[in-house]
Design an enzyme around this catalytic site. Structure first.
Site, mmCIF file in Angstrom:
data_model
loop_
_atom_site.group_PDB
_atom_site.id
_atom_site.type_symbol
_atom_site.label_atom_id
_atom_site.label_comp_id
_atom_site.label_asym_id
_atom_site.label_seq_id
_atom_site.Cartn_x
_atom_site.Cartn_y
_atom_site.Cartn_z
ATOM 1 N N HIS A 126 1.252 -1.265 -0.218
ATOM 2 C CA HIS A 126 -0.128 -0.297 -0.323
ATOM 3 C C HIS A 126 0.775 1.307 0.079
ATOM 4 C CE1 HIS A 126 -3.605 -2.336 0.489
ATOM 5 N NE2 HIS A 126 -3.860 -2.381 1.782
ATOM 6 N N ARG A 285 -16.732 -7.315 1.591
ATOM 7 C CA ARG A 285 -18.348 -6.414 1.987
ATOM 8 C C ARG A 285 -19.593 -6.442 0.990
ATOM 9 N NH1 ARG A 285 -20.300 -1.304 3.062
ATOM 10 N NH2 ARG A 285 -19.198 -0.412 1.302
#
Ligand code: A3P
Length: 319
Positions: A126, A285
């Site tokens: 990241h 999700r």
């Protein structure tokens, strides 16, 4: 990370404590500003360790992204593409491991978090472009960068952070959605890595300068035309699909296996948990474009769009 010596950790503690501090997303957490980007201290040690110790091989390929822009999906697709001559749907390590554990993570001591035993050229990170260990750039390594609409990224981050161990205390101590949103608009995110716009801009500019080395992708484009993206990835990795593979439906097979529905319904991703880590299902999700509308009002959406627009002015990049 397991391979960090205590000595090196202490050395980094001193370096970290000399940095400017900013607010985290809960009262007890703070962020540190390192070379223009905010970091949670538990990650910053790994960032500094990678800076000092990571030695890239020219053949290494980095899957880079800001958090919650879809890197689970990118890792699954990339891993499947890279190992497609060794495994199929029934034997792939993706069946028994969360995609994150199939690819070593740069700022966690560049180790596999757990290992599939399968080595590929792939690494995940990241980190912003300017903070990648120098040897990655010097060795001319290939980099895939994935970004996403900032509104969906924020909403995904907000939901993820509320489930994360070690980051958040009890529910009532967490910042409210509004406060979290304000912090995000100032570049402060629960784990750091922000500002989001600077993260995206770093890779965007680099991809314009060195398009043969940096493939810049958007989550929304991957959703819209997954086939084109999967082919692009295989070409970029240097293992394009053969005519035979295309005829046999290999591209479609990979897309289907790595789809949100399929991956999130694998037993390991539905019920698994790796010790000390978040439940595996937290990275799955909804997997939708535009879900921010269920969480932010139109004014907040506009506000974040304006912040991004202002920061990206003149770059040629829009969301
Ligand atoms: P939402 O929270 O909007 O649902 P990351 O993988 O970088 O942590 O990003 C997480 C986001 O990617 C989540 O978005 C998650 O649902 C979505 N995602 C996970 N797996 C996916 C898949 N196979 N296809 C599409 N989206 C996926």
């Amino acid at each position: 990370a397991s391979n960090m010596s205590l000595e090196s950790l202490q050395k980094y503690e001193d370096e970290i404590s000399a940095l400017s501090k900013g607010n985290g997303w809960s009262p007890s957490s703070c962020l540190y500003l390192y070379k223009g980007f905010w970091f949670h201290p538990i990650l910053l040690t790994g960032v500094l360790y990678a800076r000092d110790n990571f030695e890239a091989q020219p053949s290494d390929v980095f899957l880079c992204s800001f958090m919650k822009t879809g890197c689970t999906w990118l890792k699954a697709l990339s891993f499947y593409i890279a190992t497609r001559t060794q495994f199929d749907d029934s034997t792939s390590p993706l069946r028994t491991l969360v995609p994150h554990y199939c690819v070593p993570f740069l700022e966690r001591g560049f180790q596999y978090l757990t290992t599939s035993g399968v080595k590929t050229p792939l690494f995940g990170s990241h980190l912003p472009y300017t903070l990648l260990p120098k040897s990655i750039i010097d060795s001319g390594c290939k980099i895939v960068y994935l970004c996403r609409d900032p509104k969906d990224t924020f909403v995904s981050l907000w939901n993820f952070f509320r489930k994360a161990p070690g980051m958040s205390e009890s529910e009532d101590q967490l910042v409210s959605l509004k406060e979290g949103f304000e912090l995000f608009c100032k570049g402060l995110c629960p784990y750091g890595y922000g500002p989001y716009w600077d993260h995206v801009l770093g890779y965007w500019k680099a991809s314009l300068e060195r398009p043969e080395k940096i493939l810049f992708l958007k989550y929304e484009d991957m959703k819209e035309d997954t086939e084109a993206c999967v082919k692009k990835l295989a070409d970029f990795f240097g293992c394009p699909f053969s005519i035979d593979e295309e005829k046999q439906g290999m591209v479609q097979k990979i897309i289907k296996f790595c789809s949100f529905e399929s991956l999130s319904n694998l037993e390991v991703n539905k019920t698994g948990k790796t010790p000390g880590m978040i439940e595996n299902n937290a990275v799955f999700r909804k997997g939708k474009v535009g879900d921010w509308r269920n969480c932010l009002n139109a004014g907040m959406g506009e506000r974040l769009d304006n912040v991004m627009e202002e920061k990206l002015t003149g770059s040629g990049l829009t969301f």
